[in-house]
Design an enzyme around this catalytic site. Structure first.
Site, mmCIF file in Angstrom:
data_model
loop_
_atom_site.group_PDB
_atom_site.id
_atom_site.type_symbol
_atom_site.label_atom_id
_atom_site.label_comp_id
_atom_site.label_asym_id
_atom_site.label_seq_id
_atom_site.Cartn_x
_atom_site.Cartn_y
_atom_site.Cartn_z
ATOM 1 N N TYR A 192 15.194 13.680 -33.726
ATOM 2 C CA TYR A 192 14.949 13.886 -32.296
ATOM 3 C C TYR A 192 14.035 12.770 -31.780
ATOM 4 C CZ TYR A 192 13.678 16.087 -27.897
ATOM 5 O OH TYR A 192 13.480 16.324 -26.571
ATOM 6 N N LYS A 237 15.335 47.850 -13.136
ATOM 7 C CA LYS A 237 15.973 47.370 -11.911
ATOM 8 C C LYS A 237 17.349 48.000 -11.805
ATOM 9 C CE LYS A 237 13.574 42.963 -12.329
ATOM 10 N NZ LYS A 237 13.660 41.567 -12.803
ATOM 11 N N SER A 265 6.714 41.427 -4.846
ATOM 12 C CA SER A 265 6.034 42.052 -5.978
ATOM 13 C C SER A 265 6.771 43.339 -6.319
ATOM 14 C CB SER A 265 4.563 42.287 -5.672
ATOM 15 O OG SER A 265 4.428 42.930 -4.451
ATOM 16 N N CYS A 307 -27.411 45.949 -53.353
ATOM 17 C CA CYS A 307 -27.042 46.363 -51.998
ATOM 18 C C CYS A 307 -25.989 47.475 -52.012
ATOM 19 C CB CYS A 307 -26.503 45.155 -51.241
ATOM 20 S SG CYS A 307 -26.101 45.516 -49.541
ATOM 21 N N LYS A 340 7.926 43.497 -18.930
ATOM 22 C CA LYS A 340 7.060 42.985 -17.862
ATOM 23 C C LYS A 340 6.085 42.005 -18.499
ATOM 24 C CE LYS A 340 4.519 44.138 -13.732
ATOM 25 N NZ LYS A 340 3.449 43.169 -13.870
HETATM 26 S S1 IVH Z 1 10.896 41.042 -10.847
HETATM 27 C C1 IVH Z 1 11.996 41.922 -7.316
HETATM 28 N N1 IVH Z 1 10.770 41.166 -13.464
HETATM 29 O O1 IVH Z 1 5.322 41.114 -12.244
HETATM 30 C C2 IVH Z 1 10.677 41.827 -7.836
HETATM 31 N N2 IVH Z 1 8.772 40.637 -12.299
HETATM 32 O O2 IVH Z 1 4.625 42.213 -9.041
HETATM 33 C C3 IVH Z 1 10.358 40.469 -8.352
HETATM 34 N N3 IVH Z 1 6.851 40.218 -13.749
HETATM 35 O O3 IVH Z 1 4.059 38.741 -10.436
HETATM 36 C C4 IVH Z 1 9.750 40.464 -9.679
HETATM 37 N N4 IVH Z 1 7.894 40.518 -15.660
HETATM 38 O O4 IVH Z 1 5.652 37.736 -12.062
HETATM 39 C C5 IVH Z 1 10.082 40.957 -12.342
HETATM 40 N N5 IVH Z 1 10.844 41.283 -15.796
HETATM 41 C C6 IVH Z 1 10.147 41.059 -14.662
HETATM 42 C C7 IVH Z 1 8.782 40.727 -14.668
HETATM 43 C C8 IVH Z 1 8.119 40.524 -13.460
HETATM 44 C C9 IVH Z 1 6.734 40.217 -15.087
HETATM 45 C C10 IVH Z 1 5.721 39.941 -12.836
HETATM 46 C C11 IVH Z 1 6.051 39.030 -11.708
HETATM 47 C C12 IVH Z 1 5.204 39.496 -10.557
HETATM 48 C C13 IVH Z 1 4.822 40.872 -10.971
HETATM 49 C C14 IVH Z 1 5.445 41.862 -10.052
#
Ligand code: IVH
Length: 691
Positions: A40, A309, A86, A451, A125
């Site tokens: 590489y 989700k 968020s 000890c 998360k």
């Molecule tokens: S989706 C539609 N997926 O958590 C919502 N966020 O407040 C958009 N985060 O600062 C975020 N893992 O950086 C989503 N699998 C994940 C995530 C994630 C971490 C963080 C994201 C954001 C906070 C959500």
């Protein structure tokens, strides 16, 4: 006709880039290196040389451009075309957190109980920071932080240093694509970074600090104005969604589901967490939350929960948002790995081998899934660096199976200044001297034989078959004897009676008899075995033999001064100091006396004929060309005479042996006032006595 040279070079550069991109993806994203690092590097160097010779070939998406930017004055503001949202957080860390979300979704969608379960994507998360990556015609043109969701900062230079992030996308990618995801730092990289930071601090570097957790280190790295520093953090990335997407002319992939979207991102080279799953209904969400909770400690990176989700994108659009949070997603947390609490004391724990560890006693706090009341401060330097004091409010962290530790003190909450922490000079368990050897981070108790904290270890070591050897006295039995309080120190072994032994659990009459016989037999030993059996730090079997051979008698060893100990082959300053400290502890001497009184005996001998070691304890340096001796011969002579041959002159040098054309070493020796001798004087000094 062959193509003109310029075309051929451009083609070669393009080929090199394609190959390097392919291998970087295999290495950083797939974890399946395709070629050795050296290959590489060779390709990389070729491309770099080509671009340097023909600047016209340079392109922003070249792998050579990951770290190349100059330090910035400040970050430019970036308005997000689509806001960075968020997520609603489900704080109920129990399984019902997932049920709540599923119920809400079903209600919003107007589903009846008889309707089939909703399909979700369950993700991790990640505990890092959100990032939006903008690609135009397949080239990474901008990376921006979330900021307030509407306006973030342009951190493109730093984000280019993340090898997992493609700089260029395949031809089937949309004309405009914003990839949303998380920049994070792996735990191993975090530990390595802090290790490097500690080394810098120990070397006196100013303005350096260690980092509190991977998230802070990652966030700090992304916000460095100098991309070289960002590169040094070795950050990683996971994609979890998209922002603006404009398909190329003539259409492009139309996504129906979130999972399809993630898989497509993956096919374009973005890392997507392997744990991502399709989950139907609350039951499968709960199972996911539990399964990931089990694995959490073993993951290579920190997570603070999972995210659910709704999978179908049309349903997501139907559900929409409340304030800046989508109704179709929720974050389901795990118990936090960091909490605030107060320090109610600082204790010193003494380990089985005598190591002293400062431990902060804490007001009980629930962190990382357990109640924590103790957190290690590791050693004197760490405790002082963190400056933890009684009454302080501190952040405690328990991540993974790692023992809880104090991350930092909230100085602004310090009410009254308690004294700074100092390591005790005596062992809190037995009162023997606690010593910290040069170059070591730990303090150790020197009362090994006496000890209480070291009892089990000391007895096991003494009874080892290469030491005094008490056949059948293994760790189970030692554990029992010490826990039942029938043996406190070594001499107690020889005071054991049949009745006391037979009273122990699982001890049959026959084994009790065997142990007593083995103890009786062990009384006849050798001086070397006995000295080894004492468990003096740094005194292994070979050193014990050397000591026994050299001194002949135990009392001579116990009373030998530092210099006399140095005369023993193999004994250097550290070992000599350790032997001295050991026998300076009255309790250790007392135990030795009692062992002798119990009948432990050996054949004492005469001290070895005073060995001829005229250079013992002296350091010599040889320089220039000597009339008859080669450099190696001179060195051998020094060592044979008990001296140390060093390579450079310092204040510690005793003699400089200088020959013809001696240069800087001679000057230095003269400047330092080191005695300079010629070969004749050296030969006289090291002439062995007639046999
Ligand atoms: S989706 C539609 N997926 O958590 C919502 N966020 O407040 C958009 N985060 O600062 C975020 N893992 O950086 C989503 N699998 C994940 C995530 C994630 C971490 C963080 C994201 C954001 C906070 C959500």
């Amino acid at each position: 006709m062959p193509p003109p040279l310029a075309d051929a070079l451009a083609a070669r550069a393009a080929a090199l880039r394609a190959e390097l991109d392919l291998h970087a993806h295999r290495y950083y994203v797939l974890d399946e290196p395709g070629i050795p690092d050296s290959d590489y590097d060779r390709l990389f160097n070729e491309l770099q040389a080509l671009e340097a010779a023909h600047p016209g070939l340079l392109a922003p998406d070249s792998p050579t451009q990951r770290v190349g930017g100059k330090p910035l004055g400040q970050f430019a503001a970036v308005r997000h075309r689509l806001p960075m949202l968020s997520i609603r957080t489900e704080t109920n860390t129990e399984a019902s957190g997932a049920e709540n979300f599923d119920n809400r979704v079903r209600k919003e969608l107007g589903l009846k109980e008889s309707d089939p379960p909703v399909e979700f994507v369950a993700e991790l998360k990640f505990d890092g920071l959100a990032m939006s990556l903008r690609y135009e015609r397949g080239i990474l043109v901008q990376a921006a932080t979330r900021g307030d969701g509407a306006v973030g900062e342009d951190v493109t230079q730093n984000i280019r240093t993340i090898r997992q992030i493609p700089l260029r996308l395949p031809a089937d990618a949309p004309a405009v694509l914003e990839v949303r995801g998380e920049v994070y730092m792996r735990r191993a990289e975090f530990e390595a970074l802090n290790e490097r930071q500690r080394a810098k601090i120990a070397q006196g570097a100013k303005g350096e600090k260690t980092f509190v957790n991977p998230r802070n280190a990652a966030a700090g790295g992304v916000r460095q104005l100098d991309p070289a520093i960002a590169a040094d953090r070795r950050l990683s990335f996971f994609a979890y969604g998209v922002g603006e997407v404009t398909p190329p002319e003539g259409g492009g992939p139309a996504f129906e589901t979130h999972l399809q979207l993630l898989l497509t991102l993956k096919s374009w080279g973005f890392p997507v967490a392997a744990q991502t799953r399709l989950a139907r209904g609350a039951t499968e969400l709960i199972a996911f939350h539990e399964a990931i909770g089990q694995q959490r400690d073993q993951l290579a990176f920190d997570i603070d929960g999972v995210v659910y989700k709704v999978n179908a994108l049309p349903l997501q659009r139907q559900m929409g948002f409340v304030s800046r949070e989508p109704r179709w997603a929720v974050a389901h947390k795990y118990p936090a790995q960091e909490q605030l609490t107060t320090v109610v004391g600082i204790d010193i724990q003494v380990g089985r081998t005598g190591k002293l560890t400062p431990v902060a006693k804490l007001a009980p706090v629930f962190v990382g899934g357990v109640t924590v009341t103790n957190a290690t401060l590791h050693n004197e330097d760490e405790a002082r660096r963190k400056d933890v004091r009684l009454g302080d409010t501190v952040i405690v962290r328990r991540a993974g199976d790692v023992i809880p530790e104090v991350v930092s003190v909230l100085l602004e909450r310090r009410v009254q200044a308690a004294a700074q922490f100092t390591m005790p000079t005596q062992c809190p368990v037995c009162g023997s001297d606690a010593v910290r050897e040069e170059g070591e981070a730990d303090h150790r108790c020197s009362g090994g034989l006496f000890c209480a904290a070291q009892r089990k270890e000391a007895i096991l070591h003494y009874a080892h078959k290469r030491a005094v050897e008490v056949d059948g006295l293994g760790d189970k039995l030692v554990e029992q004897l010490v826990d039942a309080d029938v043996v406190r120190t070594l001499p107690d072994l020889y005071r054991l009676g049949f009745a006391a032994l037979a009273r122990l659990d699982r001890m049959a009459d026959k084994s009790a008899g065997k142990l007593l016989a083995a103890l009786e037999k062990s009384k006849q030993t050798t001086l070397a075995r006995f000295v080894f059996g004492l468990g003096i730090r740094h005194v292994g079997e070979a050193t014990a033999k050397a000591l026994a051979g050299h001194f002949g008698k135990l009392d001579s060893i116990m009373d030998a001064g530092h210099g006399q100990l140095l005369d023993v082959a193999d004994v250097g300053p550290v070992v000599a100091a350790s032997i001295r400290t050991f026998f300076d502890q009255p309790h250790n001497r007392e135990v030795v006396e009692q062992l002798r009184a119990c009948g432990v005996t050996w054949q004492e001998g005469e001290p070895a004929v005073a060995t001829w070691r005229p250079l013992s304890g002296l350091t010599l340096v040889v320089t220039g060309t000597l009339p008859s001796l080669s450099r190696d011969e001179a060195k051998d002579r020094i060592e044979a005479a008990g001296g140390k041959a060093a390579g450079s002159v310092s204040k510690k040098t005793d003699y400089l042996v200088a020959g013809a054309e001696a240069g800087s070493k001679l000057e230095k020796a003269q400047a330092l006032g080191v005695t300079v001798i010629d070969e004749a004087a050296f030969l006289a000094l090291t002439e062995p006595p007639p046999a």
